[in-house]
Design a protein around this motif. Structure first.
Motif, PDB file in Angstrom:
ATOM      1  N   PRO A 244       0.782  -1.232   0.000  1.00 60.28           N
ATOM      2  CA  PRO A 244       0.000   0.000   0.000  1.00 60.28           C
ATOM      3  C   PRO A 244       0.816   1.284   0.000  1.00 60.28           C
TER       4      PRO A 244
ATOM      5  N   GLY B  95      -1.871   2.105  -2.180  1.00 53.23           N
ATOM      6  CA  GLY B  95      -3.000   2.084  -1.253  1.00 53.23           C
ATOM      7  C   GLY B  95      -4.068   3.117  -1.583  1.00 53.23           C
ATOM      8  N   THR B  96      -3.724   4.120  -2.408  1.00 50.57           N
ATOM      9  CA  THR B  96      -4.704   5.147  -2.738  1.00 50.57           C
ATOM     10  C   THR B  96      -5.486   4.820  -4.015  1.00 50.57           C
ATOM     11  N   LEU B  97      -5.168   3.692  -4.647  1.00 45.28           N
ATOM     12  CA  LEU B  97      -5.916   3.311  -5.848  1.00 45.28           C
ATOM     13  C   LEU B  97      -7.297   2.795  -5.451  1.00 45.28           C
ATOM     14  N   SER B  98      -8.217   2.790  -6.426  1.00 47.47           N
ATOM     15  CA  SER B  98      -9.532   2.198  -6.172  1.00 47.47           C
ATOM     16  C   SER B  98      -9.380   0.682  -6.132  1.00 47.47           C
TER      17      SER B  98
END
Lengths: 257, 291
Positions: free
Chosen positions: A93, A136-139
């Motif tokens: 992440p 970790g910030t991806l959908s």
């Protein structure tokens, strides 16, 4: 017939006293996609984890091109060409998308890595846009794409996919399966696919196994499984109506009666 | 300027705390085990350097002694993981905790048996020298400590960001399952993390013993460094260093401006305050997994 790329022979596996796999055997021929269907707790994930060396089997054999790989360290299994995409979008992440992809190629020492990255972006263009972003910030769907892309970076001879559709929107599931189909058709990637979404899995697969209570209950070419009445009712959601006009409401408890 | 002197001596002490805290966090992030012997590894590293370098002992040149101590502690860290901690993998955390506490006692005993229990100083090129900055006199040992810490931090940063092994270490601490699946040799990485923590502890020990003295009980400094790691956010490497610097800076000011006897309480009071206000620490890398 030539030796299948992956052979699983009588695999038995325990979680403490609980027997999760009760003698599973299956074959994955080179260039083919094999689906393993089954409900929760059937042993699907255990099967993949044992094949990829994350868990050790109690008994039985796993052969990759005829070479036994059961029980050896996972990094050696990856080096020999088998990569496992675990269930639940397991990305790193805090690392960037780019670093995640680099980690996919961790076992490789050849120079073709950047070439492969370009090929991977061809399948997953959205990852190129997100290159510097922490994974970790991806959908959810993007994370699943990253997980598959990262596995491709190892240039595997066979890829194990554990529930790629888990927790994704129907549109995203369709996109992911379209990519899986392209990988199979354009690059000839051999895949062992574990799914609860039987419709999608049998559409892309050549051959299918139904796992129940840690045993293979049923197997056959995907086309035939799709027509099988029980599969249609229990996994594909089709309603069967008996000649008397009432719906079968008492389900068969198991496939081996 | 008295304030400047306080700041420099605080930063110098804080650097040592920060480096020990770094060892705590390295091991915790990678293996989810807390190594309570980290302070004692620092102490042992200092003693090894002293045993190799001091004239009354083996009398090797200072730099050689330092290199020897760092290598020896890396080897000791690696061996500890290999021989002991690896077997506790998958066991409850409390098992590893008790084991490392016992290990700490063992290291203190070994050091005491070899070098005795009296404070000893590490002979080094900067001891007792001063640096005149305008009207202020600073201890060269303290300035050197800060400089070495900055340098080591920079090296570690480059290692974790730029090298394949460093990124793999981050990867396996963020998601062990995925690391296994990608063919990262997780167990070997754990061994190397312990080696790195051992080497860092040795550097901390050398710095500490260069600007003061060392005895086997110095290992208890680990508790203060643990507080520093908690303040910084257990699990964040920059946080560990920052936590160390914060604790280091608090101390000289607390003892200068508070009544005698109250000063040692302050770092821990700050730790409590931080835990109440930000339970994950100041630099916590909280990442909630999307389901």
């Amino acid at each position: 017939m030539s030796v299948p790329l992956l052979e699983v022979r009588n695999l038995e596996c325990f979680y403490g006293p609980v027997m999760a796999l009760r003698g599973v055997s299956l074959d994955v021929p080179e260039g083919k996609t094999v689906a393993v269907l089954g409900g929760n707790g059937a042993g699907k994930t255990t099967l993949l984890r044992t094949v990829s060396g994350i868990m050790d089997p109690e008994k039985g054999e796993v052969l990759l091109s005829g070479v036994p790989i059961a029980g050896i360290e996972p990094d050696r299994i990856v080096r020999s060409g088998l990569v496992h995409v675990p269930e639940g979008r397991e990305v790193f992440p805090l690392l960037s998308v780019e670093e995640n992809l680099e980690m996919g190629a961790y076992t490789r020492r050849d120079g073709g890595v950047s070439e492969d990255a370009a090929a991977v972006f061809d399948y997953f263009p959205v990852l190129r846009e997100r290159l510097r972003q922490p994974a970790g910030t991806l959908s959810g769907g993007e994370q699943q794409m990253l997980a598959i892309a990262r596995a491709l970076m190892a240039r595997p001879r066979i890829m194990l996919l554990d529930e790629p559709s888990l927790g994704l929107s129907p549109v995203m599931v369709r996109d992911i399966f379209a990519i899986i189909r392209r990988l199979k058709e354009e690059r000839g990637v051999t895949m062992l696919l574990v799914e609860q979404n039987a419709t999608m899995a049998l559409d892309v697969a050549d051959f299918g196994y139904v796992l129940e209570n840690g045993q293979i209950a049923l197997d056959g070419p995907a086309e035939r499984l799709k027509r099988n009445a029980d599969i249609r009712e229990f996994y594909l959601g089709a309603r069967t109506v008996s000649p008397r006009g009432d719906r079968r409401w008492k389900r068969r408890k198991t496939w081996r009666s | 300027m008295e304030i400047l002197q306080l700041i420099v001596s605080g930063l110098a002490n804080g650097s040592v705390y920060g480096l020990i805290a770094l060892g705590f966090v390295l091991i915790y992030k990678a293996t989810e085990q807390v190594n309570f012997a980290q302070g004692d590894m620092m102490m042992l590293g200092a003693f090894i350097a002293l045993g190799l370098g001091n004239d009354s002992q083996l009398g090797a040149p200072f730099w050689l002694a330092c290199a020897g101590a760092i290598l020896a502690m890396a080897a000791i860290g690696w061996t500890l993981e290999r021989a002991v901690l690896r077997h506790l993998f998958g066991q409850p955390q409390i098992a590893a905790m008790m084991l490392t506490i016992a290990l700490g006692f063992l290291l203190r005993f070994v050091a005491g048996a070899i070098w005795g229990h009296d404070p000893l100083a590490l002979e080094n090129p900067v001891a007792g020298k001063t640096l005149r900055l305008g009207g202020t006199v600073l201890g060269l040992d303290e300035v050197a400590t800060i400089a070495v810490t900055v340098l080591l931090t920079g090296l570690l940063y480059l290692f974790f960001r730029r090298t394949r092994l460093g990124v793999a270490m981050q990867a396996s601490s963020q998601n062990q399952l995925a690391a296994y699946c990608m063919g990262i040799p997780v167990r070997r990485v754990h061994g190397l993390i312990w080696a790195l923590a051992g080497a860092t502890a040795a550097v901390a020990g050398i710095l500490f013993a260069s600007k003061g003295s060392i005895d086997p009980g110095t290992g208890f400094l680990g508790i203060k460094a643990f507080a520093a790691a908690v303040i910084g956010g257990f699990g964040s490497l920059p946080g560990a260093l920052a936590g160390g610097l914060i604790v280091g800076l608090i101390e000289p000011f607390a003892s200068r401006y508070l009544a005698t006897g109250y000063a040692p309480i302050v770092p821990y009071a700050v730790m409590l305050l931080v835990l109440v206000v930000r339970p994950h620490g100041i630099f916590a890398q909280v990442h909630a997994k999307k389901v």
